[in-house]
Write an enzyme that holds these catalytic residues in place. Structure first.
Site, PDB file in Angstrom:
ATOM      1  N   HIS A 151     -16.804   9.942  37.835  1.00  0.00           N
ATOM      2  CA  HIS A 151     -15.529  10.272  37.998  1.00  0.00           C
ATOM      3  C   HIS A 151     -15.068  10.524  37.162  1.00  0.00           C
ATOM      4  O   HIS A 151     -14.952   9.081  36.893  1.00  0.00           O
ATOM      5  CB  HIS A 151     -15.444   8.348  39.184  1.00  0.00           C
ATOM      6  CG  HIS A 151     -16.005   8.438  40.711  1.00  0.00           C
ATOM      7  ND1 HIS A 151     -16.026   7.428  40.942  1.00  0.00           N
ATOM      8  CD2 HIS A 151     -16.593   9.403  40.631  1.00  0.00           C
ATOM      9  CE1 HIS A 151     -16.460   7.153  42.979  1.00  0.00           C
ATOM     10  NE2 HIS A 151     -17.042   8.944  42.541  1.00  0.00           N
ATOM     11  N   GLU A 177      -5.973  11.274  49.023  1.00  0.00           N
ATOM     12  CA  GLU A 177      -5.254  11.204  49.134  1.00  0.00           C
ATOM     13  C   GLU A 177      -4.846  12.102  48.761  1.00  0.00           C
ATOM     14  O   GLU A 177      -5.474  13.004  47.600  1.00  0.00           O
ATOM     15  CB  GLU A 177      -4.362  10.069  48.357  1.00  0.00           C
ATOM     16  CG  GLU A 177      -5.267   8.807  48.919  1.00  0.00           C
ATOM     17  CD  GLU A 177      -4.805   7.261  47.697  1.00  0.00           C
ATOM     18  OE1 GLU A 177      -5.194   6.129  48.696  1.00  0.00           O
ATOM     19  OE2 GLU A 177      -4.040   7.615  47.029  1.00  0.00           O
ATOM     20  N   TYR A 206     -19.601   4.344  51.607  1.00  0.00           N
ATOM     21  CA  TYR A 206     -20.984   5.445  52.134  1.00  0.00           C
ATOM     22  C   TYR A 206     -21.948   5.404  52.758  1.00  0.00           C
ATOM     23  O   TYR A 206     -22.270   5.614  53.710  1.00  0.00           O
ATOM     24  CB  TYR A 206     -21.176   6.382  50.554  1.00  0.00           C
ATOM     25  CG  TYR A 206     -20.539   7.276  49.565  1.00  0.00           C
ATOM     26  CD1 TYR A 206     -20.118   8.542  50.077  1.00  0.00           C
ATOM     27  CD2 TYR A 206     -20.077   6.641  48.727  1.00  0.00           C
ATOM     28  CE1 TYR A 206     -18.788   8.839  49.695  1.00  0.00           C
ATOM     29  CE2 TYR A 206     -19.266   7.650  47.839  1.00  0.00           C
ATOM     30  CZ  TYR A 206     -18.836   8.548  47.914  1.00  0.00           C
ATOM     31  OH  TYR A 206     -17.529   9.465  47.942  1.00  0.00           O
TER      32      TYR A 206
END
Length: 372
Positions: A153, A247, A268
């Site tokens: 990330h 999104e 997950y």
């Protein structure tokens, strides 16, 4: 109890609490394709970013830390790059040209850097100029902190708005319980700067003590798509959810997009993250994908070369290995189509100045979509 720094009261009244449009539109695979995918540059491990230079050629980044220039069938490597922290999802990422590039020559890069406090790395933004196949006049404009040895990330896409402001994304670095909701910390944010790195006086949190003054919006997970809507000029973003809940958002000043307090995804492992998909003061996505497609790269089609596609949004899917075309009506997804199915993990998609769509596929290269 939430600190006032985390949820500024004066923005709450502006935010929507309506439900997101969910991924109820089944994706279609067209029986016949109106284009062929022509491989332009081959043998690329991971072409993260690409831009088209005004005098011809494609400048593209490889996540491993290489910047390359393609022109007239030849590839050359650009020298004098900053040191890149190539770990997990981090490395040399996006590239963007200054809106006035033809006059000033500024090129903007996002990359993972070890500079600053702590072990590991975090996302940095720099600008430089290209001279004799070297990066010169390098200027670091922003460096997220602290560093982390986590490999996930980093973000990170770059875009300029119509007023010439520099916008970029940084993921929450896998630290979801701390970074995205705290405006005193980097990570899980969209940032806004002047083109030279100065912080605009009208950024939403410039007057809040200890806040990161460059923040434009927050509550994001891992944004790997930024694009300006060609008609409204609004900044659109997409981001990876966990298992489900990818999104699409329209980015607004000072708005909280909710991660991880609200999400349509789960862990997950299959366990819940939260039982909330909405909350007052947190913005709903324009659209959400469940199951996750793992979106990367984002482009609006304005070209007349693809008559059926004009006005569509193109998004790469890493997870399912296709290019997705979304037809929109009044900011609603009305149709989804699967293109380049099975070609590989689509990392980026961009429309070139000549109107052709270019798509980078991991492990293969950069393709041009040629209408039949």
């Amino acid at each position: 109890m939430q600190n006032s720094l985390l949820f500024p009261i004066f923005f709450v009244v502006l935010l929507s609490t309506s439900c997101a449009q969910t991924s109820d539109k089944e994706i279609k695979t067209p029986e016949t394709l109106d284009f062929t995918a022509e491989l332009v540059i081959d043998d690329i491990e991971n072409a993260w970013g690409m831009v088209f230079l005004p005098k011809g050629g494609i400048l593209y980044s490889e996540k491993s830390g290489k910047l390359k220039f393609y022109n007239s069938g030849r590839v050359s490597e650009v020298e004098n790059l900053p040191e890149v922290y190539n770990r997990g999802q981090g490395g040399l990422m996006d590239i963007e040209l200054h809106p006035n590039y033809e006059n000033n020559g500024w090129i903007y890069l996002s990359y993972a850097s070890t500079e600053g406090n702590g072990k590991g790395g975090n996302t940095a933004i720099m600008r430089a100029k290209l001279s004799n196949n070297k990066l010169v006049q390098q200027e670091k404009l922003y460096k997220a902190s602290p560093n982390s040895t986590r490999g996930q990330h980093f973000g990170s896409r770059i875009e300029f708005d119509r007023d010439g402001y520099l916008l970029f994304s940084i993921g929450e670095r896998g630290n979801r319980d701390v970074n995205p909701q705290d405006i005193t910390r980097d990570g899980g944010k969209i940032y806004r700067l002047y083109d030279d790195g100065r912080i605009p006086d009208d950024n939403p949190f410039v007057d809040q003590a200890e806040a990161k003054k460059a923040i434009w919006s927050y509550g994001h997970r891992n944004p790997q798509g930024l694009a300006l809507h060609p008609e409204t000029g609004q900044l659109w973003e997409h981001e990876h959810g966990p298992r489900g809940g990818d999104e699409i958002n329209i980015i607004q000043k000072g708005v909280n997009y909710g991660w991880p307090i609200i999400t349509y995804g789960i862990n997950y492992s299959g366990t819940p993250i939260t039982d909330e998909t909405s909350r007052p003061g947190m913005e709903q996505p324009l659209y959400q994908w469940t199951p996750s497609i793992a979106p990367s790269g984002m482009a609006f089609v304005t070209s007349d070369k693809y008559s059926k596609w004009k006005g569509s949004l193109l998004v790469g899917s890493l997870a399912f290995q296709y290019l997705e075309r979304l037809e929109l009506h009044n900011n609603k997804v009305v149709y989804r189509e699967k293109l380049m199915d099975g070609m590989g993990r689509v990392r980026n998609v961009r429309q070139a100045p000549d109107g052709f769509i270019y798509v980078s596929v991991e492990g293969k290269g950069i393709y041009r979509l040629v209408p039949k």
